[in-house]
Design a protein around this motif. Structure first.
Motif, short mmCIF file in Angstrom:
data_model
loop_
_atom_site.label_atom_id
_atom_site.label_comp_id
_atom_site.label_asym_id
_atom_site.label_seq_id
_atom_site.Cartn_x
_atom_site.Cartn_y
_atom_site.Cartn_z
N SER A 154 8.62 -0.03 20.93
CA SER A 154 7.45 0.77 20.57
C SER A 154 6.46 -0.13 19.86
N VAL A 155 5.22 0.35 19.73
CA VAL A 155 4.18 -0.35 18.99
C VAL A 155 3.62 0.60 17.95
N GLU A 156 3.63 0.18 16.69
CA GLU A 156 3.06 0.97 15.61
C GLU A 156 1.73 0.34 15.20
N VAL A 157 0.69 1.14 15.17
CA VAL A 157 -0.64 0.65 14.82
C VAL A 157 -1.11 1.37 13.57
N LEU A 158 -1.17 0.65 12.47
CA LEU A 158 -1.67 1.17 11.20
C LEU A 158 -3.18 1.01 11.18
N ARG A 159 -3.89 2.14 11.18
CA ARG A 159 -5.35 2.10 11.15
C ARG A 159 -5.83 2.20 9.71
N ASP A 160 -5.57 1.17 8.95
CA ASP A 160 -5.96 1.13 7.54
C ASP A 160 -5.77 -0.29 7.04
N GLY A 161 -6.58 -0.72 6.10
CA GLY A 161 -6.39 -2.04 5.52
C GLY A 161 -5.05 -2.15 4.82
N ALA A 162 -4.45 -3.34 4.88
CA ALA A 162 -3.11 -3.49 4.30
C ALA A 162 -2.88 -4.91 3.79
N ALA A 163 -3.94 -5.57 3.31
CA ALA A 163 -3.79 -6.93 2.83
C ALA A 163 -2.88 -7.01 1.62
N ALA A 164 -2.89 -5.97 0.76
CA ALA A 164 -2.03 -5.97 -0.42
C ALA A 164 -0.56 -5.86 -0.04
N GLN A 165 -0.28 -5.28 1.12
CA GLN A 165 1.09 -5.12 1.57
C GLN A 165 1.58 -6.29 2.42
N GLU A 502 4.32 17.97 -4.11
CA GLU A 502 3.24 17.97 -3.13
C GLU A 502 2.49 16.64 -3.03
N PHE A 503 2.52 15.84 -4.08
CA PHE A 503 1.66 14.66 -4.14
C PHE A 503 2.48 13.38 -4.01
N LEU A 504 2.18 12.62 -2.95
CA LEU A 504 2.80 11.31 -2.72
C LEU A 504 1.80 10.24 -3.10
N GLY A 505 2.24 9.29 -3.89
CA GLY A 505 1.36 8.21 -4.29
C GLY A 505 1.99 6.85 -4.06
N SER A 506 1.14 5.85 -3.82
CA SER A 506 1.64 4.49 -3.66
C SER A 506 0.63 3.51 -4.21
N VAL A 507 1.13 2.39 -4.68
CA VAL A 507 0.28 1.33 -5.19
C VAL A 507 0.91 0.00 -4.79
N ALA A 508 0.08 -0.96 -4.41
CA ALA A 508 0.56 -2.28 -4.04
C ALA A 508 -0.38 -3.33 -4.60
N VAL A 509 0.19 -4.43 -5.04
CA VAL A 509 -0.58 -5.56 -5.55
C VAL A 509 0.01 -6.83 -4.96
N ARG A 510 -0.88 -7.72 -4.52
CA ARG A 510 -0.42 -8.97 -3.91
C ARG A 510 -1.29 -10.12 -4.39
N GLY A 511 -0.68 -11.20 -4.80
CA GLY A 511 -1.39 -12.42 -5.17
C GLY A 511 -0.99 -13.55 -4.26
N GLU A 512 -1.97 -14.39 -3.85
CA GLU A 512 -1.68 -15.50 -2.96
C GLU A 512 -2.44 -16.74 -3.41
N HIS A 513 -1.86 -17.88 -3.11
CA HIS A 513 -2.53 -19.16 -3.39
C HIS A 513 -2.51 -19.98 -2.11
N TYR A 514 -3.70 -20.45 -1.70
CA TYR A 514 -3.86 -21.30 -0.52
C TYR A 514 -4.23 -22.71 -0.98
N SER A 515 -3.62 -23.69 -0.35
CA SER A 515 -3.86 -25.07 -0.77
C SER A 515 -5.27 -25.52 -0.46
#
Length: 831
Positions: A154-165, A502-515
């Motif tokens: 199958s193919v799952e397509v997330l139609r939302d930004g997800a850079a933090a994930q 009734e209320f589902l919440g989520s939070v994500a944080v991501r840090g990256e370092h590029y040379s």
């Protein structure tokens, strides 16, 4: 044409009417029951186990293997584009390497702003950076056609930004390809089809005194494609699996050229050469390339003692392609008549090799579910230029050249831990996911043979130097060669829980370092409120990023152009090259985005409707500049000490865009008892992009007139080069051994921009209808017959002033291509 248009509208109306009629019948019919289907579980966009597709905080589309199979095309990108209104797959021609590796787009964004995963692991990109005037100019994206549909579960397509994930590239969304995990069974498939079509022609008059005339339309039977594929599940011990898939594809090219009204030969004693009346004037390849392609894919996994699981996959593809450039007539100054007395059509013949391997292990460590993996992927593209010459060498020129090529590879190490924590203050356990990733990328470019780029010294009768290098695609030079590498490390935290019932919440944080460009921090906050089992609201806000690709940072190519008899080097410069810096280039930095989304979910039993609105702002978008070859640019460079530089182009940050739109998907399954089972889908996407800022250069601004770094054509390509809207109505029907699929896709208006408004060309909305019928014999063997683009829809034929060579009778921005009706047959055998 009017009859075809009427039939298209009727088919579209019937498909939509049937959908709503079935919905009403389902609501009113009491003697027929609909059995509730099990919820479809997704893994994309969430790290909570057993989260169903309609219970997420963001829209996720799930495309099954059967949906991919029940289409005429065996290309994964093409199959996804007809299944998803928010995904587009333009099919340009006469665009060099882009003819062979065509990128797809999600929500009207750039191809490289969508992250592609396999089994939730990052897939490597293509080594090709798209340089020509097509959708995705300047991007280096993942080539999803390296993945055979036979291996896809199958193919799952997330139609939302997800850079933090997930990290870089997930600005517009995520495509996650889930592989088969079968330990038994298998299937073999043979598909054969071709184009049976007719198209209209618009042609100018012959030159004064010429007597050749053009037809008004043309029939074609071409593009014959044979695909043989198979997959097989094998047991590995008591619980493991090894699923293998192989595919071979042989595709003939399609040709949709115009009738070339140009004078082909020099006049003889003031009269036209008699050969003008006999020469083949359909002298171009404008369409799909010729391809021979072999692909292998294997996926494996097994459970060991102590709850440890090992898994991995490997893939290999070899693709040989042949596409063409513009035809050079016999009297063209770039021709040597003793080699090609009737002119020549230069052929670009790249070889693409793509391979990958990944191994991983998952285990439990206390309350944590741990996962570690190491993956490697590599894509190489080398160019052979055929049926051509180096006019500056003269009659002794070769006709086949090695023009060099490039490669990209990626090594990724992942470590992830997930656990749930019971918290009295929450309505569900808190799902905690933490992880780290280290990635190394390399990019290299190798030179071609000297004759593919050098000037051989021949001077034309008018005193001008002959064109150097292999015609249509000059080879890469030793000065262009590069071998670079960079590293990136990142870490993330992802939390998700029901704060109330009734209320589902989520939070994500991501840090990256590029040379190569530094640090980035991304965050995402998402929520969903279920007012009842039938209705919910969901939304998210986040910032994201896309790192400049090594291809954008390091690609360079040079060709020699003679201006008034003087050789000038026209180059795609690296952003750090002194010449590019003198024109205003700076080291590339990451694109930054801010995404907002808000949507609703309605469901009654198996009937579901989702509507999601979004807005994506991108700052410092990376683009390829205009070709800066103006006389004042050359003079400026000469004053800076760069002698003989004729100008060029380079990648630069600086374009800001705002993309907003709405996606809606309605699914209605209906069991009609003795009349069979129906699955109706009505899906639509409305999308608009605005360029709010373009890059400027202090150096160029001081010149008069001031050249633009990003001019009208490229601005309008971003704003109007993809459909304003796209609507798909589809119906799948099955009754015992027979079944059928009917799909009508309406593509909204598209602009093919010109250098001025007078050269703009609007591609009007058009509906494309696909139909397939299937029959299964003995529960093993299935036969299918079908037609994609049943009613032979084409974009409007370009007027002569936009097709002066006759080589391009249709605009390259047509969202459904320009090949017409495709008729095919397919046989599947399950074993």
């Amino acid at each position: 044409m009017q009859k075809n248009t009427k039939m298209q509208k009727q088919a579209m109306a019937l498909a939509i009417a049937a959908l709503f009629a079935a919905d009403g019948a389902w609501a009113q019919e009491t003697s027929t029951t609909t059995t509730a289907e099990p919820a479809v579980v997704v893994v994309t966009g969430t790290r909570v186990a057993n989260r169903s597709v309609l219970d997420t905080t963001a829209p996720v589309d799930v495309i099954s293997a059967d949906t991919l199979k029940n289409a005429g095309s065996t290309e994964l990108n093409q199959a996804l584009s007809v299944a998803l209104p928010s995904l587009n797959f333009p099919r340009p021609a006469l665009t060099d390497g882009t003819d062979t590796i065509r990128p797809a787009t999600l929500r009207g964004m750039a191809p490289d702003q969508t992250l592609v995963l396999i089994n939730s692991k990052r897939r490597h990109a293509s080594s090709l950076v798209n340089l020509n005037g097509s959708i995705g100019r300047g991007s280096a994206a993942v080539d999803m056609n390296t993945i055979p549909t036979a291996i896809v579960k199958s193919v799952e397509v997330l139609r939302d930004g997800a850079a933090a994930q997930y990290g870089s590239d997930a600005i517009s969304g995520v495509v996650n390809i889930r592989l088969r995990t079968d330990r038994t069974g298998g299937e073999g498939t043979v598909t054969y089809g071709g184009y049976l079509t007719r198209y209209d022609l618009k042609n100018d008059a012959a030159p004064a005194g010429g007597t050749w005339t053009a037809p008004n339309s043309r029939k074609r039977t071409d593009g014959q494609t044979a695909t043989v594929s198979a997959w097989k599940g094998l047991p590995w011990g008591d619980s493991g699996y090894i699923t293998i898939a192989a595919e071979y594809k042989d595709q003939a090219h399609t040709e949709r050229s115009g009738y070339d009204m140009r004078q082909q030969y020099p006049k003889v004693n003031g009269a036209f050469d008699p050969r003008e009346l006999t020469v083949n004037r359909f002298d171009a390849w404008y369409g799909d390339p010729e391809i021979k392609q072999s692909t292998f894919f294997a996926n494996a996994g097994n459970n060991l003692e102590g709850g440890v699981k090992i898994y991995g996959w490997a893939s290999y593809q070899d693709r040989n392609s042949r596409s063409a450039g513009f035809f050079r007539p016999a009297q063209d100054s770039r021709n040597v008549p003793s080699i090609y007395p009737n002119g020549f059509l230069p052929i670009i013949a790249p070889n693409v090799q793509d391979y990958s391997a990944l191994g991983g292990v998952s285990w439990s460590a206390g309350q944590w579910d741990m996962d570690a993996s190491l993956g490697y992927g590599r894509n190489t593209m080398s160019f052979e230029i055929q049926n051509t010459l180096n006019a500056s060498i003269g009659p002794t020129s070769k006709t086949v050249f090695d023009a060099g090529g490039f490669s990209y590879d990626q090594t990724v190490l992942n470590l992830t831990g997930v656990r749930s924590i019971d918290m009295a203050s929450l309505a569900s356990p808190l799902n905690v996911a933490v992880g780290a990733e280290a990635r190394r990328e390399t990019y290299s470019l190798s030179a071609g043979e000297p004759d593919s780029y050098r000037y051989g010294g021949v001077v034309l009768p008018n005193g001008s130097p002959a064109a150097p290098g292999s015609q249509v695609f000059p080879g890469f030079r030793p000065a262009n060669a590069v071998n670079s590498a960079r590293t990136a490390v990142g870490a993330f935290v992802d939390l998700e829980a029901n704060l109330t019932k009734e209320f589902l919440g989520s939070v994500a944080v991501r840090g990256e370092h590029y040379s190569d460009f530094g640090n980035n921090l991304s965050g995402k906050l998402a929520g969903r409120y279920d007012f009842s089992k039938a209705f919910a609201l969901r939304g998210s806000v986040q910032n994201g990023f896309r790192a400049p690709s090594p291809q954008q940072q390091n690609f360079t190519a040079t060709s020699t152009n003679f201006i008034n008899g003087v050789p000038f080097e026209i180059t795609t410069f690296r952003p750090t090259d002194p010449v590019a810096v003198a024109l205003g280039a700076k080291p590339l930095k990451a694109e930054k985005s801010v995404n907002f989304s808000f949507g609703t979910v309605f469901r009654i039993d198996n009937v579901s409707l989702t509507v999601d609105a979004y807005r994506v702002r991108v700052k410092d978008r990376i683009i390829l500049s205009e070709n800066l070859t103006q006389a004042n640019v050359r003079d400026y460079l000469t004053k800076q000490g760069f002698i003989g530089i004729g100008g060029g182009r380079f990648f630069i940050n600086g374009v800001d865009t705002r993309t907003q739109g709405v996606d809606a998907v309605l699914n209605v399954p209906y069991n009609a008892g003795a009349s069979g089972k129906f699955d109706f889908t009505l899906a639509g996407s409305v999308n608009k992009t605005d360029v709010t800022k373009v890059p400027t250069s202090v150096q160029l601004a001081a010149l008069s007139p001031s050249p633009s770094l990003f001019d009208r054509v490229n601005v309008l390509t971003l704003e109007k080069g993809q459909p304003k809207n796209k609507l798909t109505a589809s119906m799948n029907w099955s009754l015992g051994a027979v079944g059928a699929t009917l799909r009508a896709t309406r593509y909204g208006e598209v602009l093919s921009p010109g250098t001025t408004a007078a050269f703009d060309w609007t591609i009007a909305p058009k509906t494309v209808v696909d139909l397939e019928a299937r029959y299964t014999w003995n529960k093993k063997l299935t036969f299918a017959l079908g037609a994609d683009n049943l009613f032979n829809a084409y974009p409007e034929t370009l007027p002569v002033f936009l097709n002066t060579t006759s080589n391009t009778p249709f605009p390259n921005f047509g969202p459904y291509g320009h090949n017409g009706r495709y008729v095919y047959g397919r046989a599947n055998y399950a074993f």
